[in-house]
Design an enzyme around this catalytic site. Structure first.
Site, PDB file in Angstrom:
ATOM      1  N   ARG A  35       0.815  -1.223   0.000  1.00  0.00           N
ATOM      2  CA  ARG A  35       0.000   0.000   0.000  1.00  0.00           C
ATOM      3  C   ARG A  35       0.842   1.263   0.000  1.00  0.00           C
ATOM      4  O   ARG A  35       0.439   2.294  -0.521  1.00  0.00           O
ATOM      5  CB  ARG A  35      -0.931   0.005   1.222  1.00  0.00           C
ATOM      6  CG  ARG A  35      -2.108  -0.934   1.092  1.00  0.00           C
ATOM      7  CD  ARG A  35      -3.059  -0.800   2.255  1.00  0.00           C
ATOM      8  NE  ARG A  35      -2.443  -1.191   3.519  1.00  0.00           N
ATOM      9  CZ  ARG A  35      -3.080  -1.205   4.680  1.00  0.00           C
ATOM     10  NH1 ARG A  35      -4.342  -0.828   4.740  1.00  0.00           N
ATOM     11  NH2 ARG A  35      -2.471  -1.584   5.782  1.00  0.00           N
ATOM     12  N   TYR A 147      -7.874 -11.423  14.327  1.00  0.00           N
ATOM     13  CA  TYR A 147      -6.651 -11.839  13.638  1.00  0.00           C
ATOM     14  C   TYR A 147      -6.528 -13.361  13.627  1.00  0.00           C
ATOM     15  O   TYR A 147      -6.202 -13.959  12.602  1.00  0.00           O
ATOM     16  CB  TYR A 147      -5.451 -11.200  14.334  1.00  0.00           C
ATOM     17  CG  TYR A 147      -4.121 -11.454  13.684  1.00  0.00           C
ATOM     18  CD1 TYR A 147      -3.776 -10.841  12.488  1.00  0.00           C
ATOM     19  CD2 TYR A 147      -3.173 -12.294  14.284  1.00  0.00           C
ATOM     20  CE1 TYR A 147      -2.538 -11.047  11.893  1.00  0.00           C
ATOM     21  CE2 TYR A 147      -1.940 -12.505  13.706  1.00  0.00           C
ATOM     22  CZ  TYR A 147      -1.628 -11.880  12.507  1.00  0.00           C
ATOM     23  OH  TYR A 147      -0.404 -12.103  11.932  1.00  0.00           O
ATOM     24  N   LYS A 151      -6.447 -15.696  10.291  1.00  0.00           N
ATOM     25  CA  LYS A 151      -5.314 -16.557   9.971  1.00  0.00           C
ATOM     26  C   LYS A 151      -5.707 -18.037   9.973  1.00  0.00           C
ATOM     27  O   LYS A 151      -5.171 -18.824   9.187  1.00  0.00           O
ATOM     28  CB  LYS A 151      -4.161 -16.301  10.945  1.00  0.00           C
ATOM     29  CG  LYS A 151      -3.508 -14.935  10.775  1.00  0.00           C
ATOM     30  CD  LYS A 151      -2.961 -14.736   9.371  1.00  0.00           C
ATOM     31  CE  LYS A 151      -2.129 -13.466   9.264  1.00  0.00           C
ATOM     32  NZ  LYS A 151      -1.596 -13.247   7.896  1.00  0.00           N
TER      33      LYS A 151
END
Length: 250
Positions: A35, A147, A151
């Protein structure tokens, strides 16, 4: 790696930069995606002949445009889905916006990028896809439920896709680093120190204590695992979750 074209997302720093350097050193043509344009372009100085392009992996349009630009260089043989982000909050204070943002970057991003390269890999009969999934794909950690969920999803996708393309010459694997010496961990150390009043050194020691070797993982250690999985002669290794964590998960 000679003649192979590798794309590394989140390639501007930390684990992604180390992976890009390892692949480049092994002879691959490397494209960095991220980004922050300034950050990824800064990495090009140490990677002669490499290419860089910006991308927001959470945006289907951005991903499509980035890979269309990369396809003009050469077909993608190796994809390393490394882009990721984490926000630490108690479960009951995790907003739906944080939940969705975490899934978008860590899980949907890997899905979108993989969709862009997989058809070509299958058509050519060769491909290596490596998802950087974290030990949070293998166990739980308090205060990062979003998270961990993302994952775990990455690992599920890895295993499912590995079976889907098992006879196509394409391998799909995950590497699962423990706490690694990166900006993300530095941010975690700063937050622990500010919330608990402990020193940064004590906070770092707390994170390192999760590793039986009592240390943080180095980005190049993760990169070497990725490099191994990307080799032409690693064709029998697929659907695996390789923990790079000093024995934290076994």
């Amino acid at each position: 790696m000679n003649g192979l074209h590798a794309v590394v997302t989140g390639g501007g720093s930390g684990i992604g930069a180390a992976i890009a350097a390892a692949l480049h050193g092994a002879g691959a043509h490397v494209t960095l995606m991220g980004r922050d344009e300034a950050r990824i372009r800064a990495q090009l100085a140490s990677l002669p002949g490499a290419f860089a392009t910006t991308v927001d992996v959470a945006s289907a349009d951005s991903v499509r445009a980035a890979f269309e630009a990369v396809a003009l260089l050469s077909p993608v043989d190796i994809l390393v889905n490394n882009a990721g982000a984490v926000e630490s909050q108690p479960f009951t204070r995790t907003s739906q916006a944080v939940w969705q943002r975490t899934l978008d970057v860590n899980l949907t991003g890997a899905f979108l990028c993989t969709q862009q390269v997989l058809p070509g890999m299958v058509e050519r009969g060769f491909g290596r896809i490596v998802n950087v999934a974290s030990t949070a794909a293998l166990k739980g950690y308090a205060y990062v439920a979003a998270y961990c969920a993302a994952k775990h999803g990455v690992l599920g996708m890895t295993r499912a896709l590995a079976l889907e393309v098992a006879q196509k010459g394409v391998t799909v694997n995950a590497v699962c680093p423990g706490y690694t010496e990166t900006a993300i961990v530095e941010d975690a150390i700063a937050k622990i120190a500010s919330k608990t009043g402990r020193s940064a050194q004590a906070a770092r020691a707390e994170l390192a204590a999760a590793n039986p070797q009592r240390r943080l993982i180095q980005p190049d250690e993760v990169a070497q695992a990725v490099l191994w999985l990307c080799r032409r002669d690693s064709a029998a290794i697929t659907g695996q979750a390789i923990a790079v964590a000093g024995g934290e998960v076994m």
